[in-house]
Structures are given as structure tokens and as C-alpha cells.
Write a protein that holds these residues in place. Structure first.
Motif, PDB file in Angstrom:
ATOM      1  N   TYR A   1       0.934  -1.241  -0.116  1.00  0.00           N
ATOM      2  CA  TYR A   1      -0.037   0.162   0.001  1.00  0.00           C
ATOM      3  C   TYR A   1       0.885   1.146   0.063  1.00  0.00           C
ATOM      4  N   ALA A   2       2.093   1.386   0.594  1.00  0.00           N
ATOM      5  CA  ALA A   2       2.931   2.362   0.524  1.00  0.00           C
ATOM      6  C   ALA A   2       2.954   3.485  -0.593  1.00  0.00           C
ATOM      7  N   SER A   3       3.290   2.530  -1.766  1.00  0.00           N
ATOM      8  CA  SER A   3       3.597   3.568  -2.913  1.00  0.00           C
ATOM      9  C   SER A   3       2.237   4.298  -3.373  1.00  0.00           C
ATOM     10  N   SER A   4       1.213   3.746  -3.227  1.00  0.00           N
ATOM     11  CA  SER A   4      -0.031   4.167  -3.833  1.00  0.00           C
ATOM     12  C   SER A   4      -0.404   5.363  -2.680  1.00  0.00           C
ATOM     13  N   ILE A   5      -0.335   5.509  -1.611  1.00  0.00           N
ATOM     14  CA  ILE A   5      -0.538   6.330  -0.350  1.00  0.00           C
ATOM     15  C   ILE A   5       0.437   7.436  -0.742  1.00  0.00           C
ATOM     16  N   ALA A   6       1.554   7.141  -0.807  1.00  0.00           N
ATOM     17  CA  ALA A   6       2.733   8.201  -1.050  1.00  0.00           C
ATOM     18  C   ALA A   6       2.529   9.056  -2.373  1.00  0.00           C
ATOM     19  N   TYR A   7       2.181   8.450  -3.257  1.00  0.00           N
ATOM     20  CA  TYR A   7       1.825   9.150  -4.559  1.00  0.00           C
ATOM     21  C   TYR A   7       0.547  10.085  -4.496  1.00  0.00           C
ATOM     22  N   ASN A   8      -0.491   9.575  -3.596  1.00  0.00           N
ATOM     23  CA  ASN A   8      -1.617  10.186  -3.303  1.00  0.00           C
ATOM     24  C   ASN A   8      -1.077  11.724  -2.296  1.00  0.00           C
ATOM     25  N   ILE A   9      -0.338  11.353  -1.498  1.00  0.00           N
ATOM     26  CA  ILE A   9       0.136  12.497  -0.733  1.00  0.00           C
ATOM     27  C   ILE A   9       0.989  13.496  -1.424  1.00  0.00           C
ATOM     28  N   ASP A  10       1.990  12.980  -2.334  1.00  0.00           N
ATOM     29  CA  ASP A  10       2.704  14.031  -3.131  1.00  0.00           C
ATOM     30  C   ASP A  10       1.771  14.825  -4.131  1.00  0.00           C
ATOM     31  N   ASN A  11       0.826  14.093  -4.547  1.00  0.00           N
ATOM     32  CA  ASN A  11      -0.010  15.033  -5.553  1.00  0.00           C
ATOM     33  C   ASN A  11      -1.191  15.737  -4.915  1.00  0.00           C
ATOM     34  N   ALA A  12      -1.415  15.696  -3.688  1.00  0.00           N
ATOM     35  CA  ALA A  12      -2.557  16.405  -2.983  1.00  0.00           C
ATOM     36  C   ALA A  12      -2.304  17.752  -3.030  1.00  0.00           C
ATOM     37  N   GLY A  13      -1.223  18.282  -3.004  1.00  0.00           N
ATOM     38  CA  GLY A  13      -0.745  19.587  -2.579  1.00  0.00           C
ATOM     39  C   GLY A  13      -0.847  19.944  -1.521  1.00  0.00           C
ATOM     40  N   ILE A  14      -0.390  19.003  -0.641  1.00  0.00           N
ATOM     41  CA  ILE A  14      -0.043  19.376   1.097  1.00  0.00           C
ATOM     42  C   ILE A  14       1.231  20.196   1.182  1.00  0.00           C
ATOM     43  N   ASP A  15       1.004  21.550   1.459  1.00  0.00           N
ATOM     44  CA  ASP A  15       1.993  22.310   1.693  1.00  0.00           C
ATOM     45  C   ASP A  15       2.915  21.919   2.877  1.00  0.00           C
ATOM     46  N   CYS A  16       2.340  21.455   3.954  1.00  0.00           N
ATOM     47  CA  CYS A  16       3.057  21.084   4.969  1.00  0.00           C
ATOM     48  C   CYS A  16       4.053  19.959   5.039  1.00  0.00           C
ATOM     49  N   ILE A  17       3.945  19.367   3.889  1.00  0.00           N
ATOM     50  CA  ILE A  17       4.710  18.078   3.611  1.00  0.00           C
ATOM     51  C   ILE A  17       5.547  18.188   2.288  1.00  0.00           C
ATOM     52  N   ILE A  18       6.803  18.114   2.486  1.00  0.00           N
ATOM     53  CA  ILE A  18       7.734  18.729   1.465  1.00  0.00           C
ATOM     54  C   ILE A  18       7.930  17.487   0.219  1.00  0.00           C
ATOM     55  N   GLY A  19       8.001  16.219   0.720  1.00  0.00           N
ATOM     56  CA  GLY A  19       8.057  14.918  -0.252  1.00  0.00           C
ATOM     57  C   GLY A  19       7.877  13.804   0.647  1.00  0.00           C
TER      58      GLY A  19
END
Length: 159
Positions: free
Chosen positions: A107-125
Motif C-alpha cells: 500500500y505504501a507507494s500508492s498512498i505516498a503518490y496520493n500524498i505527493d499529488n495532493a498539494g499538501i504544503d506542510c509535507i515537502i515530499g
């Protein structure tokens, strides 16, 4: 194309939760999940997923996904339909401006992909493995704000 994507997701979950020894076993498992495919289609799907056969400690050979660390299996198998209804989230921990999310295998890669593409300013990467996501939090961000932002992607997140 949606049908194929659903079938590939189901195959990933089947390989992560069951010890499948033959393509016939896989075809039967897919049938139980509502996918009636030919052996040729299954072979193409397995090639796309880069599925391999690996020897278990007991000498039995099973199909595995290339991202499964040491070919680990889940302890309590779920049906593919049940797995599609879960986010895969297990836990969240912080250390300074870094965080780690633990997930079910695969599950990790798909969740990370969603985090990276959600435009969450408080998470750099993020950096994702099979069942772990490492992420860096922007300076000056409070943990509660990160948890709130992640809640839009991982509905059952807790900290």
C-alpha cells in the motif's frame, strides 16, 4: 480500462495475501473476486506486474510481487474486496520534522503518490517502500496540522 486497473489491483492484493502456486490457482482466485479472464490475459497482467516465482522455506514455489520485501505474507488474509475497502494505514509516528507511516504490504507507494499529488504544503515530499512511507514536514508545521492534512488522503489515520 477501468476493469483492467481493478483486475491489476485485485491481483496485487491476491499475491500479497495468498500463497498462489499455479496460474490455475490465480484464475480461480480471480473468479472468486468476480474476474473471469483467460490464461493469456492473466499472463499479460502478470508480465505487467513483473510477477515472479519464489521458493518458500518449505520448498514450495509461489508467485510474488517484486516489491515484497523478503516475500513476506500477511498473517490474516483478507479477500481482495475487503482490501479494496481499507486504506492500508497501520500507524503514524513523528521525529522532529520527519514522519513515518506504516501500511499493509503493497500500500505504501500508492498512498505516498496520493500524498505527493495532493498539494499538501506542510509535507515537502515522501519516499515509499512496500509497507513504509518516510516523509519530511515543512519547518514550523505542527503535527496536528500534518495529521489533519493527511486525513483527507487516509480517512482512518490516527496519531
Amino acid at each position: 480500462m477501468r476493469h483492467k486497473n481493478d483486475r491489476l489491483a485485485t491481483l496485487r492484493m491476491l499475491f500479497s495475501s495468498q500463497e498462489l502456486c499455479s496460474q490455475d490457482d490465480i484464475l480461480k482466485a480471480l473468479m472468486k473476486e468476480g474476474f473471469n479472464v483467460t490464461q493469456a490475459t492473466l499472463s499479460r497482467d502478470m508480465k505487467q506486474l513483473k510477477v515472479a516465482k519464489a521458493a518458500m522455506a518449505n520448498g514450495k514455489y509461489i508467485y510474488v510481487l517484486p516489491t515484497e520485501t523478503m516475500y513476506k505474507r500477511v498473517q490474516k488474509p483478507m479477500t481482495a474486496r475487503e482490501m479494496l475497502l481499507t486504506s492500508g494505514f497501520i500507524s503514524l509516528t513523528f521525529s522532529g520534522n520527519m514522519g513515518v507511516i506504516r501500511t499493509r504490504p503493497g500500500y505504501a507507494s500508492s498512498i505516498a503518490y496520493n500524498i505527493d499529488n495532493a498539494g499538501i504544503d506542510c509535507i515537502i515530499g515522501t519516499i515509499a517502500g512496500d509497507d513504509t512511507i518516510f516523509f519530511v514536514v515543512a519547518e514550523g508545521t505542527e503535527k496536528k496540522d500534518v495529521v489533519a492534512a493527511l486525513g483527507y488522503i487516509i480517512p482512518d489515520i490516527q496519531y
